[in-house]
Design a protein around this motif. Structure first.
Motif, PDB file in Angstrom:
ATOM      1  N   PRO A 194      42.396 -17.630   8.622  1.00 19.36           N
ATOM      2  CA  PRO A 194      43.350 -18.082   9.619  1.00 19.36           C
ATOM      3  C   PRO A 194      42.794 -19.609   9.931  1.00 19.36           C
ATOM      4  CG  PRO A 194      41.669 -16.833  10.835  1.00 19.36           C
ATOM      5  CD  PRO A 194      41.403 -17.042   9.172  1.00 19.36           C
ATOM      6  N   MET A 195      43.866 -20.319  10.712  1.00 22.43           N
ATOM      7  CA  MET A 195      43.388 -21.759  11.067  1.00 22.43           C
ATOM      8  C   MET A 195      43.340 -21.854  12.312  1.00 22.43           C
ATOM      9  SD  MET A 195      45.378 -25.314  10.248  1.00 22.43           S
ATOM     10  CE  MET A 195      46.753 -24.856  11.471  1.00 22.43           C
ATOM     11  N   ASP A 196      42.385 -21.136  13.122  1.00 24.89           N
ATOM     12  CA  ASP A 196      42.221 -21.165  14.687  1.00 24.89           C
ATOM     13  C   ASP A 196      41.706 -22.128  15.247  1.00 24.89           C
ATOM     14  OD1 ASP A 196      43.389 -18.602  14.798  1.00 24.89           O
ATOM     15  OD2 ASP A 196      41.431 -17.607  14.330  1.00 24.89           O
ATOM     16  N   THR A 197      40.854 -22.975  14.528  1.00 30.51           N
ATOM     17  CA  THR A 197      40.105 -23.974  14.981  1.00 30.51           C
ATOM     18  C   THR A 197      40.013 -25.392  14.340  1.00 30.51           C
ATOM     19  OG1 THR A 197      37.918 -23.486  13.959  1.00 30.51           O
ATOM     20  CG2 THR A 197      38.365 -22.575  16.247  1.00 30.51           C
ATOM     21  N   LEU A 198      39.694 -26.464  14.546  1.00 25.95           N
ATOM     22  CA  LEU A 198      39.661 -27.662  13.961  1.00 25.95           C
ATOM     23  C   LEU A 198      38.743 -27.599  12.645  1.00 25.95           C
ATOM     24  CD1 LEU A 198      40.907 -30.531  13.803  1.00 25.95           C
ATOM     25  CD2 LEU A 198      38.936 -31.416  14.994  1.00 25.95           C
ATOM     26  N   ARG A 199      37.617 -26.899  12.945  1.00 29.93           N
ATOM     27  CA  ARG A 199      36.601 -26.407  11.925  1.00 29.93           C
ATOM     28  C   ARG A 199      37.424 -25.656  10.737  1.00 29.93           C
ATOM     29  NH1 ARG A 199      33.395 -22.001  11.007  1.00 29.93           N
ATOM     30  NH2 ARG A 199      31.503 -22.230   9.725  1.00 29.93           N
ATOM     31  N   ASP A 200      38.270 -24.614  11.075  1.00 32.47           N
ATOM     32  CA  ASP A 200      38.873 -23.684   9.937  1.00 32.47           C
ATOM     33  C   ASP A 200      39.657 -24.720   9.384  1.00 32.47           C
ATOM     34  OD1 ASP A 200      37.875 -21.512  10.822  1.00 32.47           O
ATOM     35  OD2 ASP A 200      39.586 -21.120  12.417  1.00 32.47           O
ATOM     36  N   LYS A 201      40.619 -25.862   9.848  1.00 34.19           N
ATOM     37  CA  LYS A 201      41.578 -26.628   9.416  1.00 34.19           C
ATOM     38  C   LYS A 201      40.514 -27.418   8.306  1.00 34.19           C
ATOM     39  CE  LYS A 201      44.332 -30.806  10.214  1.00 34.19           C
ATOM     40  NZ  LYS A 201      43.824 -31.651   8.901  1.00 34.19           N
ATOM     41  N   HIS A 202      39.478 -27.942   8.759  1.00 39.12           N
ATOM     42  CA  HIS A 202      38.691 -28.794   7.690  1.00 39.12           C
ATOM     43  C   HIS A 202      38.403 -28.102   6.532  1.00 39.12           C
ATOM     44  CE1 HIS A 202      37.685 -31.762  11.232  1.00 39.12           C
ATOM     45  NE2 HIS A 202      38.799 -31.851  10.788  1.00 39.12           N
ATOM     46  N   GLN A 203      37.901 -26.745   6.743  1.00 37.50           N
ATOM     47  CA  GLN A 203      37.471 -26.010   5.726  1.00 37.50           C
ATOM     48  C   GLN A 203      38.766 -25.928   4.646  1.00 37.50           C
ATOM     49  OE1 GLN A 203      36.016 -22.281   7.413  1.00 37.50           O
ATOM     50  NE2 GLN A 203      33.927 -23.068   7.101  1.00 37.50           N
ATOM     51  N   LEU A 204      40.000 -25.694   5.295  1.00 40.82           N
ATOM     52  CA  LEU A 204      40.990 -25.456   4.340  1.00 40.82           C
ATOM     53  C   LEU A 204      41.460 -26.530   3.623  1.00 40.82           C
ATOM     54  CD1 LEU A 204      43.109 -23.281   6.704  1.00 40.82           C
ATOM     55  CD2 LEU A 204      42.076 -22.377   4.520  1.00 40.82           C
ATOM     56  N   GLU A 205      41.250 -27.765   4.339  1.00 43.51           N
ATOM     57  CA  GLU A 205      41.441 -29.133   3.673  1.00 43.51           C
ATOM     58  C   GLU A 205      40.660 -29.290   2.522  1.00 43.51           C
ATOM     59  OE1 GLU A 205      43.744 -31.393   4.029  1.00 43.51           O
ATOM     60  OE2 GLU A 205      44.448 -31.797   5.983  1.00 43.51           O
ATOM     61  N   GLU A 206      39.430 -28.871   2.789  1.00 44.80           N
ATOM     62  CA  GLU A 206      38.322 -29.162   1.529  1.00 44.80           C
ATOM     63  C   GLU A 206      38.696 -28.300   0.318  1.00 44.80           C
ATOM     64  OE1 GLU A 206      33.606 -28.871   0.980  1.00 44.80           O
ATOM     65  OE2 GLU A 206      34.181 -28.466   2.826  1.00 44.80           O
ATOM     66  N   LEU A 207      39.231 -27.116   0.613  1.00 46.92           N
ATOM     67  CA  LEU A 207      39.402 -26.257  -0.557  1.00 46.92           C
ATOM     68  C   LEU A 207      40.544 -26.712  -1.253  1.00 46.92           C
ATOM     69  CD1 LEU A 207      39.096 -22.766   1.213  1.00 46.92           C
ATOM     70  CD2 LEU A 207      37.632 -23.523  -0.739  1.00 46.92           C
ATOM     71  N   TRP A 208      41.632 -27.227  -0.558  1.00 43.05           N
ATOM     72  CA  TRP A 208      42.605 -27.951  -1.155  1.00 43.05           C
ATOM     73  C   TRP A 208      42.440 -29.070  -1.955  1.00 43.05           C
ATOM     74  CZ3 TRP A 208      47.626 -26.049  -1.796  1.00 43.05           C
ATOM     75  CH2 TRP A 208      48.519 -26.587  -2.269  1.00 43.05           C
ATOM     76  N   ALA A 209      41.624 -30.045  -1.412  1.00 38.97           N
ATOM     77  CA  ALA A 209      41.274 -31.466  -1.840  1.00 38.97           C
ATOM     78  C   ALA A 209      40.506 -31.160  -3.058  1.00 38.97           C
ATOM     79  CB  ALA A 209      40.516 -32.316  -0.921  1.00 38.97           C
ATOM     80  N   THR A 210      39.723 -30.062  -3.294  1.00 38.58           N
ATOM     81  CA  THR A 210      38.783 -29.959  -4.338  1.00 38.58           C
ATOM     82  C   THR A 210      39.469 -28.962  -5.342  1.00 38.58           C
ATOM     83  OG1 THR A 210      37.782 -27.996  -3.148  1.00 38.58           O
ATOM     84  CG2 THR A 210      36.776 -30.361  -2.913  1.00 38.58           C
ATOM     85  N   GLY A 211      40.745 -28.659  -5.018  1.00 35.19           N
ATOM     86  CA  GLY A 211      41.420 -27.761  -6.338  1.00 35.19           C
ATOM     87  C   GLY A 211      40.906 -26.350  -6.220  1.00 35.19           C
ATOM     88  N   LYS A 212      40.235 -25.750  -5.120  1.00 35.55           N
ATOM     89  CA  LYS A 212      39.849 -24.646  -5.048  1.00 35.55           C
ATOM     90  C   LYS A 212      40.300 -23.630  -3.895  1.00 35.55           C
ATOM     91  CE  LYS A 212      35.137 -26.302  -6.592  1.00 35.55           C
ATOM     92  NZ  LYS A 212      33.802 -26.516  -6.000  1.00 35.55           N
ATOM     93  N   ALA A 213      41.784 -23.762  -3.814  1.00 33.35           N
ATOM     94  CA  ALA A 213      42.359 -23.287  -2.642  1.00 33.35           C
ATOM     95  C   ALA A 213      42.845 -21.914  -3.153  1.00 33.35           C
ATOM     96  CB  ALA A 213      43.631 -24.056  -2.146  1.00 33.35           C
ATOM     97  N   PRO A 214      42.169 -20.656  -2.922  1.00 30.64           N
ATOM     98  CA  PRO A 214      42.514 -19.420  -3.362  1.00 30.64           C
ATOM     99  C   PRO A 214      43.936 -19.203  -3.284  1.00 30.64           C
ATOM    100  CG  PRO A 214      40.392 -19.469  -2.280  1.00 30.64           C
ATOM    101  CD  PRO A 214      41.101 -20.757  -1.956  1.00 30.64           C
ATOM    102  N   TRP A 215      44.501 -19.523  -2.029  1.00 30.68           N
ATOM    103  CA  TRP A 215      45.968 -19.191  -1.723  1.00 30.68           C
ATOM    104  C   TRP A 215      47.131 -19.814  -2.552  1.00 30.68           C
ATOM    105  CZ3 TRP A 215      43.341 -22.563   1.277  1.00 30.68           C
ATOM    106  CH2 TRP A 215      43.728 -23.928   1.407  1.00 30.68           C
ATOM    107  N   LYS A 216      46.493 -20.901  -3.214  1.00 32.80           N
ATOM    108  CA  LYS A 216      47.596 -21.615  -4.272  1.00 32.80           C
ATOM    109  C   LYS A 216      47.872 -20.736  -5.394  1.00 32.80           C
ATOM    110  CE  LYS A 216      48.962 -26.153  -5.946  1.00 32.80           C
ATOM    111  NZ  LYS A 216      49.145 -25.484  -7.389  1.00 32.80           N
ATOM    112  N   THR A 217      48.959 -19.795  -5.428  1.00 34.33           N
ATOM    113  CA  THR A 217      49.110 -18.934  -6.480  1.00 34.33           C
ATOM    114  C   THR A 217      50.142 -19.727  -7.414  1.00 34.33           C
ATOM    115  OG1 THR A 217      50.303 -17.449  -5.283  1.00 34.33           O
ATOM    116  CG2 THR A 217      48.055 -17.051  -5.469  1.00 34.33           C
ATOM    117  N   TRP A 218      50.873 -20.781  -6.528  1.00 37.47           N
ATOM    118  CA  TRP A 218      52.147 -21.370  -7.647  1.00 37.47           C
ATOM    119  C   TRP A 218      51.643 -22.660  -8.484  1.00 37.47           C
ATOM    120  CZ3 TRP A 218      50.878 -21.474  -2.351  1.00 37.47           C
ATOM    121  CH2 TRP A 218      50.359 -22.592  -1.751  1.00 37.47           C
TER     122      TRP A 218
END
Length: 256
Positions: A232-256
């Motif tokens: 979930p993206m409940d806090t700014l810390r969560d947002k930064h974690q999701l951003e880092e996963l996306w930026a490094t190409g390691k976003a597990p939810w990106k199945t498309w």
């Protein structure tokens, strides 16, 4: 099948972002988290969405009204009053944006979209602030197999902190974050019979309280276990974690 997205809350725990836009419009990788959620469902063949608006809902309307301005290169032919879109890929989505009120609770928002679910026996529902590689197709099949009114997707959240290994007062090693030992929790990805709408009284009803508690008491609520990524993206810390996963190409939810 339709998917209902609850996108009307204030998002007070991430007020650094939500003071100027609704939480579902907070961006991950240059796209609103709401866009990521629609992409997740679309990968499982669900392209008909009902989005429940509330706080600053007009910004969500503007995003979809100007979708190609946000997602494609454009040329403005000023003397012709014409816009040319380049290299766009149209999503196969049908998006209905429903104003469900600024102060309406989660159950009330769901109740307010009842007219748009006419003729449907089953629908999906989730919140506009969490992503995961949940197998939506399997969760729907599970829901149909047990014949109950409601299915939630249960997850074991990651522990927030790493673990110290100690011998007496001596720190001997560090262990990465492990699965929480606090038990399964509700991830917010639901498959529901439209009959559950009868369990909601009105705007003041919180979906996670009376309706879900009653469904559980009547043995009408089942859990589909998801053992992989969810965040979930409940806090700014969560947002930064999701951003880092996306930026490094390691976003597990990106199945498309």
């Amino acid at each position: 099948m339709k998917a209902v997205i609850l996108a009307g809350g204030l998002g007070t725990r991430i007020s650094e972002e939500t003071s100027i836009r609704p939480k579902p419009m907070v961006e991950i990788g240059g796209r609103p988290i709401l866009w990521h959620i629609l992409k997740i469902y679309s990968q499982h063949g669900i392209n008909d969405f009902l989005i429940c608006l509330g706080y600053k809902g007009y910004l969500i309307k503007e995003f979809f009204a100007n979708y190609f301005l946000h997602t494609a290169d454009v040329t403005f032919h000023m003397n012709e009053n014409r816009m040319e879109v380049h290299g766009h890929t149209a999503e196969p989505w049908r998006v209905t944006l429903v104003d469900t009120g600024d102060g309406t609770m989660t159950g009330g928002r769901l109740k307010r979209v009842t007219p748009y679910l006419a003729g449907e026996e089953t629908f999906c529902m989730t919140y506009g602030d969490g992503v995961g590689n949940v197998n939506i197709t399997e969760s729907i099949a599970f829901h149909r197999s047990h014949g109950k009114l409601a299915t939630l997707t249960a997850v074991l959240p990651k522990a927030r902190f790493g673990v110290l290994e100690m011998r007496g007062t001596a720190v001997t090693a560090f262990r990465e974050k492990a699965q929480s030992d606090g038990g399964w929790i509700n991830s917010g990805f639901f498959v529901l019979s439209t009959s559950v709408l009868d369990y909601i009284e009105g705007d003041a009803t919180t979906w996670e309280r009376e309706p879900m508690e009653r469904l559980a008491a009547e043995d009408e609520l089942q859990a589909f276990a998801h053992h992989d990524f969810w965040q979930p993206m409940d806090t700014l810390r969560d947002k930064h974690q999701l951003e880092e996963l996306w930026a490094t190409g390691k976003a597990p939810w990106k199945t498309w």
